[in-house]
Design an enzyme around this catalytic site. Structure first.
Site, PDB file in Angstrom:
ATOM      1  N   GLU A 100       1.081  -1.253  -0.021  1.00 19.69           N
ATOM      2  CA  GLU A 100      -0.037  -0.106   0.391  1.00 19.69           C
ATOM      3  C   GLU A 100       0.710   0.995   0.221  1.00 19.69           C
ATOM      4  O   GLU A 100       1.575   1.316   0.744  1.00 19.69           O
ATOM      5  CB  GLU A 100      -1.231   0.203   1.461  1.00 19.69           C
ATOM      6  N   CYS A 147      -4.634  -3.570   3.168  1.00 19.35           N
ATOM      7  CA  CYS A 147      -4.723  -2.696   5.012  1.00 19.35           C
ATOM      8  C   CYS A 147      -5.814  -3.149   5.778  1.00 19.35           C
ATOM      9  O   CYS A 147      -6.510  -3.964   6.024  1.00 19.35           O
ATOM     10  CB  CYS A 147      -3.948  -1.499   5.075  1.00 19.35           C
ATOM     11  N   LYS A 176      -9.745   1.833  -1.803  1.00 14.81           N
ATOM     12  CA  LYS A 176     -10.022   1.569  -0.626  1.00 14.81           C
ATOM     13  C   LYS A 176     -10.725   1.324   0.115  1.00 14.81           C
ATOM     14  O   LYS A 176     -11.576   2.962   0.341  1.00 14.81           O
ATOM     15  CB  LYS A 176      -8.633   1.714   0.253  1.00 14.81           C
TER      16      LYS A 176
HETATM   17  O1  LIG Z   1      -5.346  -2.095  11.452  1.00 23.26           O
HETATM   18  C1  LIG Z   1      -4.165  -1.207  11.351  1.00 23.26           C
HETATM   19  O2  LIG Z   1      -4.147  -1.848  12.208  1.00 23.26           O
HETATM   20  C2  LIG Z   1      -3.057  -0.918  10.485  1.00 23.26           C
HETATM   21  C3  LIG Z   1      -4.509  -0.479   9.289  1.00 23.26           C
HETATM   22  C4  LIG Z   1      -3.297   0.580   8.779  1.00 23.26           C
HETATM   23  O3  LIG Z   1      -2.659   0.867   8.813  1.00 23.26           O
HETATM   24  C5  LIG Z   1      -4.074   0.934   7.660  1.00 23.26           C
HETATM   25  O4  LIG Z   1      -5.119   1.070   6.957  1.00 23.26           O
HETATM   26  O5  LIG Z   1      -3.048   1.891   6.742  1.00 23.26           O
END
Ligand SMILES: O=C(O)CCC(=O)C(=O)O
Length: 265
Positions: free
Chosen positions: A40, A146, A111
């Site tokens: 990402e 993510c 996303k």
């Molecule tokens: O859910 C998490 O602990 C990390 C999520 C994250 O860093 C993101 O989505 O950019």
């Protein structure tokens, strides 16, 4: 099927332009793989909120150009991770790009679950609204980014849409690495699917990244796992294992859909 997971390091000491060149070179080195995956927001860094506006690019911007060319040079299906997409008529989006081996855009996924609660990505970016799958010759990919990993219903939706290999492109922080591994394995087991999860290495915006990209089979076995630093994880897997697992242990057929809340509190 051979997959290469490029756990690139995202550090402030390197310019976006240099990292873009390096990522393209790493993709080219994967010629012979069937699928290559990047993480990402590897251009800016997932936590470099202050840079999102400056580094935002149109869908067909410099990262698109570089990745389309790298995919066709290597002759691979390329999940090129995500970019900060500037929609000319709307907000910024965290958008993943998938290219075919001829360098054509096969899919773009915005996303859906934005991270940060009432700050960061959650306020700086718009939310995607569509599940995205991509048919490869060997398997159907289901795309996620993510924080999406925390939302099992998204993955069920992808499975219902035909996904057999769930790709998670992430910039997951070291602080919650235990969740990353646990949730990735849970998504594989409950969906009887391969999970190919690619994170970043390095530290940006003061947030050390977890690394530990991981590939898991439909039974929940870890096929390969990276360490904390920059690394290309290469793994062979048999996509037919999804159908075999779903047939031998048909738990997905026992889903009870449309459950109602209790009548009495
Ligand atoms: O859910 C998490 O602990 C990390 C999520 C994250 O860093 C993101 O989505 O950019």
């Amino acid at each position: 099927m051979r997959a290469s997971v490029i756990q690139i390091s995202v550090d402030e000491g390197e310019s976006v332009e240099s990292r873009r060149r390096r990522a393209a070179g790493l993709v080219r080195e994967q010629a012979g793989a069937d699928l290559v995956v990047l993480p990402e927001l590897w251009t800016t860094g997932a936590f470099a909120y202050d840079d999102f506006g400056r580094e935002a690019e149109p869908l067909e911007g410099p990262t698109y150009e570089a990745m389309a060319k790298a995919a066709s040079d290597a002759g691979v299906w390329l999940h090129a991770g995500s970019i900060v997409e500037r929609d000319p008529d709307g907000p910024l989006y965290n958008t993943s790009l998938v290219f075919s081996p001829s360098g054509d855009l096969a899919a773009a996924y915005r996303k859906i679950h934005r991270f940060g609660f009432d700050k960061g990505e959650a306020v700086l970016m718009g939310a995607g609204a569509e599940l995205v799958t991509v048919r490869l010759p060997q398997t159907t990919l289901g795309l996620s980014t993510c924080y999406d990993l925390r939302f099992p219903e998204l993955f069920r939706g992808l499975v219902d849409a035909g996904a057999e290999t769930l790709v998670v492109s992430a910039g997951w922080p070291e602080r919650r690495r235990a969740h990353w591994t646990l949730l990735a394995r849970a998504r594989a087991v409950e969906n009887q699917s391969f999970v190919v999860a690619c994170g970043t290495a390095g530290t940006h915006a003061g947030v050390p990244q977890a690394g530990h990209s991981i590939v898991i089979d439909p039974w929940g076995e870890v096929l390969a796992e990276a360490g904390a630093g920059e690394e290309v994880l290469t793994v062979e897997f048999d996509p037919d294992k999804v159908a075999a697992t779903r047939e031998q242990f048909p738990a997905l057929k026992d889903r009870m859909l449309g459950l109602q809340p209790p009548l009495r509190p």
